[in-house]
Scaffold this motif. Structure first.
Motif, PDB file in Angstrom:
ATOM      1  N   SER A 290       2.228   6.590  -7.034  1.00 33.33           N
ATOM      2  CA  SER A 290       1.149   7.477  -7.479  1.00 33.33           C
ATOM      3  C   SER A 290       1.508   8.944  -7.299  1.00 33.33           C
ATOM      4  O   SER A 290       1.353   9.753  -8.221  1.00 33.33           O
ATOM      5  CB  SER A 290      -0.137   7.148  -6.714  1.00 33.33           C
ATOM      6  N   HIS A 291       1.999   9.301  -6.123  1.00 38.79           N
ATOM      7  CA  HIS A 291       2.258  10.712  -5.832  1.00 38.79           C
ATOM      8  C   HIS A 291       3.630  11.168  -6.324  1.00 38.79           C
ATOM      9  O   HIS A 291       3.851  12.374  -6.496  1.00 38.79           O
ATOM     10  CB  HIS A 291       2.083  10.966  -4.339  1.00 38.79           C
TER      11      HIS A 291
ATOM     12  N   GLN B 245       1.533   4.430  -2.812  1.00 37.22           N
ATOM     13  CA  GLN B 245       1.536   5.872  -2.543  1.00 37.22           C
ATOM     14  C   GLN B 245       2.772   6.537  -3.150  1.00 37.22           C
ATOM     15  O   GLN B 245       2.685   7.610  -3.755  1.00 37.22           O
ATOM     16  CB  GLN B 245       1.505   6.137  -1.027  1.00 37.22           C
TER      17      GLN B 245
ATOM     18  N   HIS C  43       0.835  -1.212   0.000  1.00 36.89           N
ATOM     19  CA  HIS C  43       0.000   0.000   0.000  1.00 36.89           C
ATOM     20  C   HIS C  43       0.865   1.255   0.000  1.00 36.89           C
ATOM     21  O   HIS C  43       0.587   2.223  -0.724  1.00 36.89           O
ATOM     22  CB  HIS C  43      -0.908  -0.039   1.228  1.00 36.89           C
TER      23      HIS C  43
ATOM     24  N   LYS D 112       3.525   9.825   1.325  1.00 45.62           N
ATOM     25  CA  LYS D 112       3.052  10.796   0.348  1.00 45.62           C
ATOM     26  C   LYS D 112       3.988  12.009   0.286  1.00 45.62           C
ATOM     27  O   LYS D 112       4.315  12.500  -0.806  1.00 45.62           O
ATOM     28  CB  LYS D 112       1.625  11.232   0.688  1.00 45.62           C
TER      29      LYS D 112
ATOM     30  N   GLU E 281       1.220   6.909   6.251  1.00 48.19           N
ATOM     31  CA  GLU E 281       0.822   7.206   4.875  1.00 48.19           C
ATOM     32  C   GLU E 281       1.160   8.644   4.497  1.00 48.19           C
ATOM     33  O   GLU E 281       1.601   8.907   3.373  1.00 48.19           O
ATOM     34  CB  GLU E 281      -0.665   6.932   4.679  1.00 48.19           C
TER      35      GLU E 281
END
Length: 214
Positions: free
Chosen positions: A64-65, A61, A57, A187, A183
């Protein structure tokens, strides 16, 4: 104009403005077998299968970011615990960072970001300096998130920093929920990496150091 590997071309010089920055690294030990492929000129496509769902997971992140195309496959002795696999994913990812960035010519080099996630707020600042250093300021209130040992967050970043030769500072400004804190960290790290690895068109042919080497 763009080539199929997302390498932008200057029509006047025919030199790449955004040269291909990819790497594939495999690390095999008596405890783990890890392979990482990445592309810094990506769109955030991610496949992560480490056997550790929470780590998967967090890698999503980062991809994606950070707009990093990322493919991570790992097998390890998770019947003992997640430590070896978690650490070796960090090592292999750090090696892939170093390989893809090579001499780091043309990159902005520095990156920073503050990421909120509900009540959590985490600040990251980093430098692709060639000098590995981690300053880690998270205070995660619980020992586990699901089955993931939250002590392993630090171990992941230690491994990544040492093998990418990055200077990394992580500061927790707020937060009481362990999942949110971790998280937000990933990010903020992703956005900092994205900033630092962008190509500076004013010195696209230069190593970003007054010494001329990193």
């Amino acid at each position: 104009m763009q080539t199929s590997d997302r390498t932008a071309i200057n029509s006047h010089s025919q030199r790449p403005l955004f040269p291909a920055r990819t790497a594939t690294v495999r690390r095999t030990t008596g405890e783990t077998d890890v392979q990482v492929s990445l592309n810094f000129n990506g769109t955030g496509t991610c496949r992560a299968d480490t056997g550790i769902p929470f780590l998967d997971h967090m890698l999503h992140q980062l991809s994606s970011h950070g707009l990093i195309d990322l493919d991570v496959k790992a097998t390890g002795d998770i019947e003992i615990d997640d430590h070896h696999t978690n650490e070796d994913v960090g090592i292999t990812l750090g090696q892939a960072f170093a390989q893809a960035l090579s001499d780091r010519k043309g990159i902005v080099r520095f990156g920073h970001f503050i990421a909120p996630l509900d009540e959590a707020l985490v600040q990251v600042a980093l430098d692709f300096s060639g000098r590995p250093h981690l300053s880690y300021g998270l205070e995660i209130p619980t020992q586990r998130v699901g089955t993931y040992d939250t002590q392993l967050v630090r171990e992941f970043f230690v491994a990544l920093v040492n093998h990418s030769q990055m200077t990394l500072h992580i500061r927790q400004l707020d937060g009481i929920n362990s999942h949110h804190i971790i998280e937000a960290t990933f990010k903020a790290f992703a956005r900092s990496v994205r900033m630092a690895t962008e190509i500076d068109p004013r010195r696209a042919e230069m190593i970003p150091s007054s010494k001329g080497v990193l």
